[in-house]
Design a protein around this motif. Structure first.
Motif, PDB file in Angstrom:
ATOM      1  N   LYS A  34      42.988  41.180  36.733  1.00 28.00           N
ATOM      2  CA  LYS A  34      42.547  41.945  37.904  1.00 28.00           C
ATOM      3  C   LYS A  34      43.070  41.316  39.187  1.00 28.00           C
ATOM      4  CE  LYS A  34      38.292  43.629  39.966  1.00 28.00           C
ATOM      5  NZ  LYS A  34      37.918  42.635  40.931  1.00 28.00           N
ATOM      6  N   ALA A  36      42.683  40.654  42.745  1.00 29.07           N
ATOM      7  CA  ALA A  36      41.541  40.688  43.660  1.00 29.07           C
ATOM      8  C   ALA A  36      41.968  40.580  45.113  1.00 29.07           C
ATOM      9  CB  ALA A  36      40.568  39.566  43.331  1.00 29.07           C
ATOM     10  N   PRO A  55      33.825  45.142  53.527  1.00 30.24           N
ATOM     11  CA  PRO A  55      32.765  45.519  52.592  1.00 30.24           C
ATOM     12  C   PRO A  55      32.667  44.549  51.414  1.00 30.24           C
ATOM     13  CG  PRO A  55      34.587  47.065  52.464  1.00 30.24           C
ATOM     14  CD  PRO A  55      34.860  46.183  53.632  1.00 30.24           C
ATOM     15  N   SER A  56      31.551  44.575  50.722  1.00 25.70           N
ATOM     16  CA  SER A  56      31.305  43.677  49.599  1.00 25.70           C
ATOM     17  C   SER A  56      32.368  43.850  48.518  1.00 25.70           C
ATOM     18  CB  SER A  56      29.922  43.971  49.024  1.00 25.70           C
ATOM     19  OG  SER A  56      29.603  42.992  48.095  1.00 25.70           O
ATOM     20  N   GLY A  57      32.849  42.745  47.983  1.00 28.78           N
ATOM     21  CA  GLY A  57      33.819  42.796  46.899  1.00 28.78           C
ATOM     22  C   GLY A  57      35.251  42.971  47.357  1.00 28.78           C
ATOM     23  N   CYS A  58      35.501  42.866  48.680  1.00 29.88           N
ATOM     24  CA  CYS A  58      36.857  43.105  49.174  1.00 29.88           C
ATOM     25  C   CYS A  58      37.725  41.857  49.086  1.00 29.88           C
ATOM     26  CB  CYS A  58      36.808  43.620  50.609  1.00 29.88           C
ATOM     27  SG  CYS A  58      36.176  42.384  51.749  1.00 29.88           S
ATOM     28  N   GLY A  59      37.157  40.711  48.742  1.00 31.83           N
ATOM     29  CA  GLY A  59      37.979  39.518  48.536  1.00 31.83           C
ATOM     30  C   GLY A  59      37.873  38.482  49.636  1.00 31.83           C
ATOM     31  N   LYS A  60      36.855  38.552  50.464  1.00 31.77           N
ATOM     32  CA  LYS A  60      36.710  37.568  51.554  1.00 31.77           C
ATOM     33  C   LYS A  60      36.470  36.168  50.987  1.00 31.77           C
ATOM     34  CE  LYS A  60      33.083  39.687  53.159  1.00 31.77           C
ATOM     35  NZ  LYS A  60      32.950  40.819  52.217  1.00 31.77           N
ATOM     36  N   THR A  62      37.051  35.164  48.013  1.00 33.01           N
ATOM     37  CA  THR A  62      38.225  34.780  47.242  1.00 33.01           C
ATOM     38  C   THR A  62      39.270  34.141  48.147  1.00 33.01           C
ATOM     39  OG1 THR A  62      37.800  36.585  45.716  1.00 33.01           O
ATOM     40  CG2 THR A  62      40.012  35.658  45.714  1.00 33.01           C
ATOM     41  N   ARG A  65      38.159  30.689  49.324  1.00 34.08           N
ATOM     42  CA  ARG A  65      38.248  29.659  48.289  1.00 34.08           C
ATOM     43  C   ARG A  65      39.679  29.203  48.043  1.00 34.08           C
ATOM     44  NH1 ARG A  65      34.034  32.578  45.392  1.00 34.08           N
ATOM     45  NH2 ARG A  65      35.666  33.675  44.259  1.00 34.08           N
ATOM     46  N   ILE A  74      37.575  28.161  38.897  1.00 31.51           N
ATOM     47  CA  ILE A  74      37.199  29.414  38.241  1.00 31.51           C
ATOM     48  C   ILE A  74      38.158  29.698  37.094  1.00 31.51           C
ATOM     49  CG2 ILE A  74      36.936  31.905  38.548  1.00 31.51           C
ATOM     50  CD1 ILE A  74      36.157  31.296  41.449  1.00 31.51           C
ATOM     51  N   GLU A 191      29.436  33.167  54.565  1.00 32.51           N
ATOM     52  CA  GLU A 191      28.151  33.776  54.929  1.00 32.51           C
ATOM     53  C   GLU A 191      27.071  32.713  55.122  1.00 32.51           C
ATOM     54  OE1 GLU A 191      27.075  37.236  52.600  1.00 32.51           O
ATOM     55  OE2 GLU A 191      29.078  37.225  51.733  1.00 32.51           O
ATOM     56  N   HIS A 222      28.856  39.215  57.146  1.00 33.24           N
ATOM     57  CA  HIS A 222      28.594  40.648  56.980  1.00 33.24           C
ATOM     58  C   HIS A 222      27.999  41.245  58.240  1.00 33.24           C
ATOM     59  CE1 HIS A 222      28.598  40.755  52.349  1.00 33.24           C
ATOM     60  NE2 HIS A 222      29.735  41.184  52.854  1.00 33.24           N
TER      61      HIS A 222
HETATM   62  N1  LIG Z   1      34.868  34.468  39.198  1.00 37.13           N
HETATM   63  C1  LIG Z   1      35.337  35.717  39.193  1.00 37.13           C
HETATM   64  N2  LIG Z   1      35.834  36.232  38.052  1.00 37.13           N
HETATM   65  C2  LIG Z   1      36.312  37.486  38.028  1.00 37.13           C
HETATM   66  N3  LIG Z   1      36.359  38.300  39.088  1.00 37.13           N
HETATM   67  C3  LIG Z   1      35.889  37.852  40.265  1.00 37.13           C
HETATM   68  C4  LIG Z   1      35.358  36.520  40.372  1.00 37.13           C
HETATM   69  N4  LIG Z   1      34.972  36.323  41.643  1.00 37.13           N
HETATM   70  C5  LIG Z   1      35.243  37.466  42.302  1.00 37.13           C
HETATM   71  N5  LIG Z   1      35.806  38.387  41.485  1.00 37.13           N
HETATM   72  C6  LIG Z   1      36.235  39.730  41.854  1.00 37.13           C
HETATM   73  O1  LIG Z   1      37.114  39.643  42.948  1.00 37.13           O
HETATM   74  C7  LIG Z   1      36.824  40.609  43.910  1.00 37.13           C
HETATM   75  C8  LIG Z   1      36.578  39.968  45.245  1.00 37.13           C
HETATM   76  O2  LIG Z   1      35.419  39.185  45.169  1.00 37.13           O
HETATM   77  P1  LIG Z   1      34.886  38.305  46.368  1.00 37.13           P
HETATM   78  O3  LIG Z   1      33.785  37.470  45.835  1.00 37.13           O
HETATM   79  O4  LIG Z   1      36.021  37.628  46.997  1.00 37.13           O
HETATM   80  O5  LIG Z   1      34.288  39.434  47.325  1.00 37.13           O
HETATM   81  P2  LIG Z   1      33.604  39.264  48.733  1.00 37.13           P
HETATM   82  O6  LIG Z   1      34.426  39.969  49.691  1.00 37.13           O
HETATM   83  O7  LIG Z   1      33.302  37.842  48.987  1.00 37.13           O
HETATM   84  O8  LIG Z   1      32.259  40.057  48.511  1.00 37.13           O
HETATM   85  P3  LIG Z   1      30.813  39.740  49.090  1.00 37.13           P
HETATM   86  O9  LIG Z   1      30.846  40.171  50.489  1.00 37.13           O
HETATM   87  O10 LIG Z   1      29.919  40.590  48.272  1.00 37.13           O
HETATM   88  O11 LIG Z   1      30.575  38.287  48.914  1.00 37.13           O
HETATM   89  C9  LIG Z   1      35.621  41.392  43.422  1.00 37.13           C
HETATM   90  O12 LIG Z   1      36.067  42.617  42.907  1.00 37.13           O
HETATM   91  C10 LIG Z   1      35.046  40.527  42.330  1.00 37.13           C
HETATM   92  O13 LIG Z   1      34.570  41.353  41.282  1.00 37.13           O
END
Ligand SMILES: Nc1ncnc2c1ncn2[C@@H]1O[C@H](COP(=O)(O)OP(=O)(O)OP(=O)(O)O)[C@@H](O)[C@H]1O
Ligand SMILES: [Mg+2]
Lengths: 269, 437
Positions: A34, A36, A55-60, A62, A65, A74, A191, A222
């Motif tokens: 996937k 990300a 928005p949530s899950g957009c990769g911030k 990620t 890190r 990970i 956050e 957020h």
């Molecule tokens: N350890 C992981 N293993 C597999 N997929 C992951 C992992 N961590 C994050 N993802 C995927 O990567 C994408 C981005 O996740 P990320 O945690 O970076 O989002 P985010 O922007 O920080 O969201 P939030 O605001 O909810 O914290 C998401 O679709 C998530 O499902």
């Protein structure tokens, strides 16, 4: 290394106001198959607060890190593209991630103090990096760090008590003190206020603004208001892509991209 | 019910719904009550059996902590002990001491003149009296030629009569004759035969004579075996768990290892005994019946339990602690040693102590490596032949003499005591190391 302003890494403020500290080029992150994070180009400048919104899950998280290689922990995560810290490749094979993390500190979403005394929490980093030769030096580092994190007044009589006994807001400031005790150059915050009440949030925000004098700060949030209040630069992510990046003021008044506009205005109601 | 148009139908509707709701609620409460009653019943059953176990064992065993002793005036006859008068240690060591005690019995009961009578009279004394008197003389040769008041062990049959396990009326073909019973009654009336605390039970090794048999040999055997087990299984098990949990890559090989460790935990203990026999005795030629080998076998047995418990404890440490330490620039080993391991310690210690308690009570594998031999001497180290406490229990349970029955139960009480202490230690350690996060 007690005075953070004089550390070799954080240079005087005026001359390099626009100096790029961390630069990302074409960064992609995969979790297994996937994708990300997709081809992100982003510069983070010295003595500035860069806010990552989206928005949530957009990769911030990620992206955040990637900067201190916490993604290494990970299972199945892989990073491609180039990330530079002061022109040095973060993902260089020669570079020890342990040393990198001493230069790039992190504060997490949920306060996570060690179940040890307040003093030990702050002293741990300097101790493992051998930053203090004597107990007095260590004391000094601990005190200045707590002071900078705006926590000293509240805890100076109970340094031997457990860090987990503090309130949520105090714990988060303890985590910030712990992070700045190793004199990093960059502080990543994921956050940091999401578990805090408005008053504690205000304190942390004030703190971030002060820390900006000495550190480069990247913060995920957020809260649009928070991004507007604390950051000089804002980057908007959507579905793993960096949609728009610019001066915070500009971004919130005249967003160029319709997605950005939708997100920002949607949030404001 | 916010809309006005529904007010007409509402009352009946609401009533029906309320009835249905009540019925559901009643059913739910009934189910809860049933479940609670079942739980209480099962606890009562478990407690009943536990109580039964303890009452039978303690009821049978407590008498072994007291032992019948004869108090006699013994004349240390120089003609018997040291006819040459040289006080030669060799001569003192080989003299017939029991004859002295028998003589003082004879003085008490002059009517016993026939061979048969005297044999019966001598049977009142334990053969252990010999050793007792010899020790006295060797410690202090001055007493030769004097008369001393001496406390000597009575024979097991006398002991059984005193404790009421053998009836006071002689039965045809019984172990105790009417003549002997009369003597016992006479001695008791004279306060010369009474129960005393049985120190010998705790200070002596095994013996063919029940009144002389003690558990010290077995306890020391168990102690040395457990020493070996702790020294090997704790560091090995914890190190293995840390490696598997924190460092090993997750791939097919580590999966295979994990499955194997879980399987090993379920292997019957006698199989470990066979393994020990084949590897430690036949291949490495280690001494037979030695606590060292017993400890090695018990190590093999407790390792899987310790590894599994330690891994579970490590896994339970919240990832946020690891992230915090890693984010500060701690290396993997520092994260584990400074943060994860201390937090996992209570769980690891509890698991280890439970595994060790299991090992302490283990019998079958020790039988396979020869720790079942009849050993009189108390082992002085892990290389000396020895038995272990549970094996001693097994041996005594097999013995035909009535007097060994109470000793079996008494040894079980001691074993249960050790296990209880270990479990209490586990609880204390867990409480002590417990931390909030
Ligand atoms: N350890 C992981 N293993 C597999 N997929 C992951 C992992 N961590 C994050 N993802 C995927 O990567 C994408 C981005 O996740 P990320 O945690 O970076 O989002 P985010 O922007 O920080 O969201 P939030 O605001 O909810 O914290 C998401 O679709 C998530 O499902
Ligand atoms: Mg996130």
């Amino acid at each position: 290394m007690n005075s953070f302003a004089n550390t070799p890494h954080s240079k005087p403020l005026e001359t390099d106001r626009r100096m790029v500290k961390v630069s990302a080029r074409d960064v992609c992150v995969r979790y297994g198959d996937k994708l990300a994070l997709k081809h992100v180009d982003l510069d983070m400048e010295c003595n500035q607060v860069t806010a990552l919104i989206g928005p949530s899950g957009c990769g911030k998280s990620t992206f955040l890190r990637c900067i201190n290689r916490m993604n290494d922990l990970i299972e199945g995560a892989s990073v491609s593209g180039s990330l530079m810290l002061d022109g040095q490749d973060i993902y260089d094979r020669e570079l020890d991630p342990v040393l990198l993390r001493a230069r790039v500190g992190m504060v997490f979403q949920k306060p996570n103090p060690f179940p040890k005394s307040i003093y030990e929490n702050v002293a741990y980093g300097p101790r493992i990096h051998g930053m203090a030769n004597t107990r007095d030096e260590l004391d000094e580092i601990v005190m200045t760090s707590l002071e900078k994190a705006g926590l000293l007044a509240e805890v100076k009589d109970r340094l031997e008590e457990s860090g987990t006994g503090l309130s949520g807001g105090q714990q988060q400031r303890l985590c910030i003190a712990r992070a700045i005790a190793v004199s990093p150059e960059v502080i990543l915050m994921d956050e940091p206020c999401s578990a805090l009440d408005p008053i504690a949030t205000a304190k942390v925000e004030e703190l971030i603004d002060e820390l900006r004098q000495n550190f480069t700060i990247v913060i995920v949030t957020h809260s649009m208001q928070q991004a507007a209040r604390v950051s000089q630069k804002t980057a908007f992510f959507h579905l793993g892509e960096l949609i728009e990046v610019g001066e915070t003021e500009e971004m919130f008044t005249t967003p160029r991209h319709s997605l950005t506009q939708g997100y920002i205005t949607g949030r404001f109601g | 019910m916010t809309e006005m148009s529904q007010t007409v139908t509402a009352p009946t509707d609401a009533a029906a719904r309320k009835a249905r709701q009540d019925a559901r609620l009643r059913k739910r409460h009934a189910a809860e009550r049933r479940f609670r009653a079942l739980g209480i019943a099962s606890i009562i059953i478990a407690l009943t059996f536990l109580g039964l176990l303890f009452t039978t064992i303690i009821g049978k065993g407590y008498t072994a902590f007291m032992q019948s002793h004869l108090t006699l005036e013994v004349y240390f006859d120089p003609a018997e002990i040291d006819p040459a008068g040289t006080r030669d240690p060799q001569a003192l060591a080989t003299a017939n001491y029991i004859a002295l005690a028998r003589q003082s019995l004879q003085d008490l009961f002059p009517e016993a003149t026939s061979r048969n009578d005297r044999r019966q009279m001598n049977a009142l004394l334990s053969v252990g009296a010999d050793l007792e008197l010899r020790r006295m003389v060797e410690a202090n040769p001055e007493i030769i030629g004097t008369t001393q008041r001496v406390v000597l062990p009575a024979s097991a049959d006398v002991d059984m009569v005193v404790k009421g396990h053998i009836g006071r009326d002689a039965v045809e073909g019984g172990r105790v004759s009417q003549q002997q019973l009369d003597w016992i009654a006479h001695l008791e009336a004279q306060d010369m035969l009474a129960l005393q605390f049985n120190t010998r039970f705790f200070t002596a090794g095994d013996s063919r004579e029940p009144e002389l048999a003690g558990i010290k040999g077995a306890v020391m055997g168990s102690f040395y075996a457990m020493l070996v087990t702790v020294a090997l299984s704790f560091p090995l098990g914890v190190a293995t768990a840390i490696y598997l949990e924190e460092f090993a890559p997750k791939n097919r090989w580590t999966d295979l290892i994990e499955v194997n460790i879980n399987n090993l935990a379920a292997v019957p203990s006698i199989v470990f005994g066979l393994l020990g026999l084949a590897v430690f005795l036949q291949f490495f030629n280690l001494p037979r019946s030695a606590p060292l080998v017993g400890g090695l076998v018990l190590t093999l047995m407790s390792l899987p339990t310790i590894i599994i418990a330690s891994r579970a404890a490590l896994k339970a440490v919240p990832p946020s602690i690891r992230q915090a330490a890693t984010g500060l620039g701690a290396s993997k080993l520092q994260v584990v040693l400074h943060h994860v391991l201390p937090l996992a310690m209570p769980g690891i210690l509890t698991g280890t102590i439970i595994a060790l308690a299991q090992a302490l009570g283990e019998t079958a594998p020790l039988l396979m490596i020869g720790m079942v031999a009849f050993v009189v001497d108390i082992p002085g180290g892990p290389f000396d032949p020895a038995t272990a406490l549970p094996v001693q229990i097994f041996l005594w349970a097999d013995a035909p003499e009535r007097a060994f029955v109470e000793r079996t139960s008494a040894a079980i009480i001691v074993l249960l005591g050790f296990l209880a202490v270990m479990n209490i230690v586990a609880i204390i350690l867990r409480k002590k190391f417990e931390r909030r996060w």
